[in-house]
Enzyme design. Structure first.
Site, PDB file in Angstrom:
ATOM      1  CB  SER A 143      45.270  39.030  47.397  1.00 31.20           C
ATOM      2  OG  SER A 143      45.457  37.928  46.528  1.00 31.20           O
ATOM      3  CE1 TYR A 156      40.685  36.839  49.409  1.00 35.06           C
ATOM      4  CE2 TYR A 156      41.880  36.415  47.369  1.00 35.06           C
ATOM      5  CZ  TYR A 156      41.875  36.619  48.736  1.00 35.06           C
ATOM      6  OH  TYR A 156      43.064  36.587  49.439  1.00 35.06           O
TER       7      TYR A 156
HETATM    8  C1  BGC Z   1      44.464  33.459  48.097  1.00 37.76           C
HETATM    9  C2  BGC Z   1      44.921  32.019  48.007  1.00 37.76           C
HETATM   10  C3  BGC Z   1      45.629  31.792  46.680  1.00 37.76           C
HETATM   11  C4  BGC Z   1      46.723  32.816  46.483  1.00 37.76           C
HETATM   12  C5  BGC Z   1      47.435  32.673  45.147  1.00 37.76           C
HETATM   13  C6  BGC Z   1      45.617  34.374  47.854  1.00 37.76           C
HETATM   14  O1  BGC Z   1      45.159  35.697  47.894  1.00 37.76           O
HETATM   15  O2  BGC Z   1      43.937  33.707  49.388  1.00 37.76           O
HETATM   16  O3  BGC Z   1      43.797  31.173  48.106  1.00 37.76           O
HETATM   17  O4  BGC Z   1      46.189  30.497  46.660  1.00 37.76           O
HETATM   18  O5  BGC Z   1      46.167  34.109  46.578  1.00 37.76           O
HETATM   19  O6  BGC Z   1      46.542  32.567  44.095  1.00 37.76           O
END
Ligand code: BGC
Length: 255
Positions: A143, A156
């Site tokens: 991410s 996260y």
């Molecule tokens: C998350 C989303 C978020 C996006 C941008 C992703 O990794 O799962 O919830 O909107 O990142 O911030």
């Protein structure tokens, strides 16, 4: 076709980004095993769509957070389509909570799905490649939050930050065996993980203002990059994170 006769295992391949990758890999000539945790109907649909493309597809139920079950999970995948060439650690989960309120239960879940699962599944995959003297490719769906703070999602961020270093470390450890390891760092992609956001213009519009390309990404945007990293075009790429975020991460400007 970039992935002719390759075999791929994609965790969380029943929906969202994983589903997009499974379909794209099949379009590129690969057979795929997708795993799903609870949405068997979605998994069956994905399998049907892939079979209609003329490729082999199998769905297996499994929860990557249960590390003791991973050896059987991986063996089932191999039994279903044969030796795996490409592992996509895609399954992911996030739990929103202010840091002051975050619980150990949520922390354990988020770290187990996003980091511990990929760690031990990659280990099983790499052991099999090494013992059969074959190279292979590991792709982690990380991410932008492997770099970017995400207030109220500390667990996260911790997991994705860990996934960044796991990628870099394994890239070096596994290079002698012809195994490459790369991350894809999606930004805001239209998937079930952010359904709440998509349904709420008050949250969605400020986010869109931060995305230079002016739109959410699609699973297909991510899948094309995964196909590249899984293919021989990326044989000399390892330890890299490919941002697929419409410019979100490095967007800074002053009024
Ligand atoms: C998350 C989303 C978020 C996006 C941008 C992703 O990794 O799962 O919830 O909107 O990142 O911030």
């Amino acid at each position: 076709m970039k992935l002719q006769n390759k075999r791929a295992l994609i965790t969380g391949g029943d929906q969202g980004i994983g589903r997009g990758i499974a379909i794209r890999f099949a379009e590129e000539g690969a057979d795929v095993v997708i795993s799903y945790r609870s949405h068997q109907d979605n998994a069956d649909e994905t399998v049907k769509e892939i079979q209609a493309l003329g490729r082999k597809a199998v769905a297996i139920q499994g929860d990557v957070s249960v590390t003791s079950a991973l050896p059987k999970f991986f063996a089932d995948a191999v039994a279903a389509i044969g030796p795996i060439d490409i592992l996509v650690n895609n399954a992911g989960v996030e739990k929103r909570a202010e840091f002051l309120q975050a619980t150990a239960e949520d922390y354990d879940l988020v770290l187990a799905v996003n980091l511990k699962g990929p760690f031990f599944l990659s280990q099983l995959f790499a052991r099999e490649l090494v013992s059969s003297k074959r190279g292979g490719k590991i792709i982690n769906i990380s991410s932008v939050h492997e770099e970017l703070p995400f207030p109220n999602f500390a667990s996260y961020c911790a997991a994705k930050g860990g996934l960044k270093m796991l990628c870099r470390d394994l890239a070096i450890e596994l290079a002698p065996y012809g195994i490459t390891v790369n991350n894809i760092a999606p930004g805001a992609i239209k998937t079930p993980i952010n359904a709440n956001l998509l349904d709420d213009p008050a949250k969605l519009n400020p986010l869109l203002e931060h995305i230079p390309l002016g739109r959410m990404g699609s699973p297909e945007d991510v899948a094309g990059c995964a196909a590249f990293l899984a293919s021989s075009d990326a044989d000399y790429v390892t330890g890299a994170t490919l941002l697929v975020d419409g410019g979100l991460l490095f967007n800074y400007h002053e009024q």
